[in-house]
Enzyme design. Structure first.
Site, PDB file in Angstrom:
ATOM      1  N   THR A 264       9.743   4.729  -1.977  1.00 46.37           N
ATOM      2  CA  THR A 264      10.272   3.958  -0.861  1.00 46.37           C
ATOM      3  C   THR A 264      10.406   4.891   0.344  1.00 46.37           C
ATOM      4  OG1 THR A 264      12.529   4.470  -1.552  1.00 46.37           O
ATOM      5  CG2 THR A 264      11.574   2.402  -2.375  1.00 46.37           C
ATOM      6  N   CYS A 410     -10.936  14.301  -1.179  1.00 42.77           N
ATOM      7  CA  CYS A 410     -10.986  14.962  -2.478  1.00 42.77           C
ATOM      8  C   CYS A 410     -10.287  16.309  -2.351  1.00 42.77           C
ATOM      9  CB  CYS A 410     -12.407  15.108  -3.009  1.00 42.77           C
ATOM     10  SG  CYS A 410     -13.480  16.196  -2.082  1.00 42.77           S
TER      11      CYS A 410
END
Length: 555
Positions: A264, A410
């Site tokens: 959150t 990546c």
């Protein structure tokens, strides 16, 4: 009238090779700023909010328009200065200098808190840039999917002998960052139950294939998880509920997930976390009339959630903080053992940082997905012996929907970033790619952040709070010739708890770009190896020696 709100705006970055600016070195930051506000990328584009509570791309719409105007006239020996989302000056520099230098949300330490920042924000004097919102290199939720995937794979290795099948993760938050958890979790073989109070976020994650199913009750969600685990096929469920309520209810029921975390927007108790028992409309109204009451109620709910996380840890769940400062908020509300569960960086990621491995990302300015697929193939060609990376690239192509301009991320390190970037630049030069690409990264990287409750938690030498390192990183990237460099405060964990820097460079196929790329994408990850070697990590010391880094105090 709020100059930051304009529901009539719909920003889409140009595609193709036709320039709106005088060169690709200024076209790139313009397109990336616009891409941050693409309706499939930003959380609230009409408010200039990209992700992370109130992380914005520009201070207000007047500033946004002026930034675009300046970039379109900027010469290749000029540099635009942006102060908390506001364009404040253009200066003559030189061709290898950055075209844009950005400073967002920085405050003198004594005043570096949410209370003071919020006053400045209301006066129109500051902007919260988060990490990649105000530095114009946010690529949607994909931006942290691989890092989250790597973390969950490490969790499986450390706690479950590498077996994630039939196991499930409990978490909270499906915003720009939290939304990665569901997809990353299922990629790693876990089922995921993610609590979210904003139904539009769940629907957005469903649409972009980051969430598989939606539930409106805990019983329904648990049944979905149980059915998937029995079938041996992981599922992700977005549950419309308050995380504090759900976490506490699971403790009450004696239901223990295998893994517990949270993403959150707890770093911002005013704007990022809905207190228990409140509706979103009630919270929005109260923010205008009684900020202190909102903050107090939000932090009280965070304390409930963290206590539940501790209880679930005691019951056997592998529990980790995912870098949103929720432990700190709970500690301030009296949960004295809030830090009894670890942050994800010291627990799972730091060995990667010691080798300069982090979130390397690139974006196809052409807008053509084929350019990304061609670079995916080039990565596999140049790094043939990394099956985990190849598996990631295959899964990313299959399961990740592009948001805005096509992009890829990546995790690669010092020995690979520069050579990949030089290969991409050559692909632009020889026409394999239809237009230039930009290469950047998250500010969450090995040498670019000081954040004692996240990236630099529990450093070996106790240097968690030393923020010289991201400053040196930004200075070096500027000197090395990056296309734009940013220096921010408060990203990820909120005001007073972090300083961090970002870097982006354009591969336009020129020889000049190759020289800049070679410098920047060697030096940038090298500062991470340097920082960790200085802190005493043997992995980093060995990497520095193997790669020939000149670190005077390591001789």
């Amino acid at each position: 009238m709020d100059k930051r709100h304009d529901p009539s705006r719909r920003i889409i970055a140009p595609h193709g090779t036709q320039l709106s600016c005088k060169s690709w070195l200024t076209e790139a930051p313009m397109r990336m700023l616009m891409n941050n506000l693409h309706p499939d990328v930003a959380e609230r584009p009409e408010d200039l909010v990209v992700y992370g509570g109130i992380g914005r791309a520009a201070r207000d719409w007047d500033c946004y328009d002026k930034i675009i105007e300046v970039l379109q006239r900027l010469e290749d020996d000029e540099t635009l200065l942006v102060q908390s989302g506001k364009p404040v000056g253009v200066f003559r520099t030189h061709a290898d200098a950055p075209r844009v230098l950005i400073a967002n949300s920085n405050l003198v330490p004594h005043w570096a808190n949410w209370e003071h920042f919020n006053e400045l924000d209301k006066l129109g004097l500051a902007m919260y840039g988060q990490m990649t919102a105000g530095s114009w290199i946010y690529i949607g939720t994909q931006g942290i999917v691989q890092g989250t995937y790597e973390t969950f794979v490490s969790v499986a290795k450390q706690h479950f002998e590498g077996i994630s099948k039939g196991k499930w993760i409990l978490t909270g938050g499906l915003g720009g960052m939290g939304g990665a958890q569901t997809l990353a979790g299922t990629m790693a073989g876990f089922s995921v139950l993610a609590c979210e109070v904003d139904e539009t976020r769940i629907d957005f994650r469903l649409r972009t294939r980051y969430v598989d199913k939606k539930a409106t009750s805990l019983d329904e969600a648990l049944a979905m998880i149980e059915a998937a685990n029995q079938a041996g096929k992981p599922v992700s469920v977005g549950l419309l509920a308050n995380a504090a309520d759900v976490f506490a209810e699971l403790v009450k029921r004696g239901v223990t997930p295998d893994v517990v975390t949270d993403q959150t927007s707890a770093h911002d108790p005013l704007n990022g976390y809905l207190p228990q028992g409140w509706t979103m409309a009630e919270a929005a109204a109260m923010r205008k009339t009684d900020e202190a009451a909102v903050i107090k109620a939000a932090k009280a709910s965070m304390a409930v959630q963290v206590q539940a996380m501790l209880d679930l840890q005691t019951a056997g769940a592998a529990t980790l903080d995912y870098g949103n400062n929720i432990r700190q908020m709970a500690f301030e509300m009296g949960v004295e053992n809030a830090f009894d569960f670890p942050g994800f960086v010291p627990a799972y990621i730091r060995p990667l940082f010691c080798e300069g491995i982090g979130p390397f990302r690139w974006v196809a300015l052409s807008g053509d997905p084929e350019d990304i697929y061609k670079t995916d193939a080039k990565v596999k060609e140049l790094i043939p012996d990394n099956p985990l990376l190849h598996n990631w690239l295959d899964m990313a192509r299959e399961r990740i929907a592009f948001q805005g301009l096509p992009a890829r991320i990546c995790w690669v390190g010092l020995k690979d970033r520069a050579r990949l970037a030089l290969a991409f630049n050559e692909m632009v030069k020889n026409g394999e790619l239809s237009a230039p690409v930009v290469i950047g990264r998250d500010h969450l990287d090995s040498g670019s952040v000081a954040s004692p409750n996240r990236e630099t938690e529990s450093m070996l030498d106790g240097s968690d709070a030393v923020s010289d390192w991201p400053l040196l990183n930004a200075l070096l990237n500027t000197a090395s010739g990056a296309t734009w460099v940013s220096l921010h405060h408060g990203g990820g964990v909120g005001m007073g708890f972090s300083q961090h820097s970002g870097v982006v460079i354009v591969c336009d196929g020129t020889d000049a770009a190759a020289k800049r790329v070679g410098r920047v994408l060697w030096n940038d990850p090298a500062t991470g190896v340097m920082r960790h070697a200085d802190a005493g990590y043997e992995i980093a010391k060995n990497c520095a020696k193997e790669q020939g880094l000149d670190l005077p105090m390591q001789d």
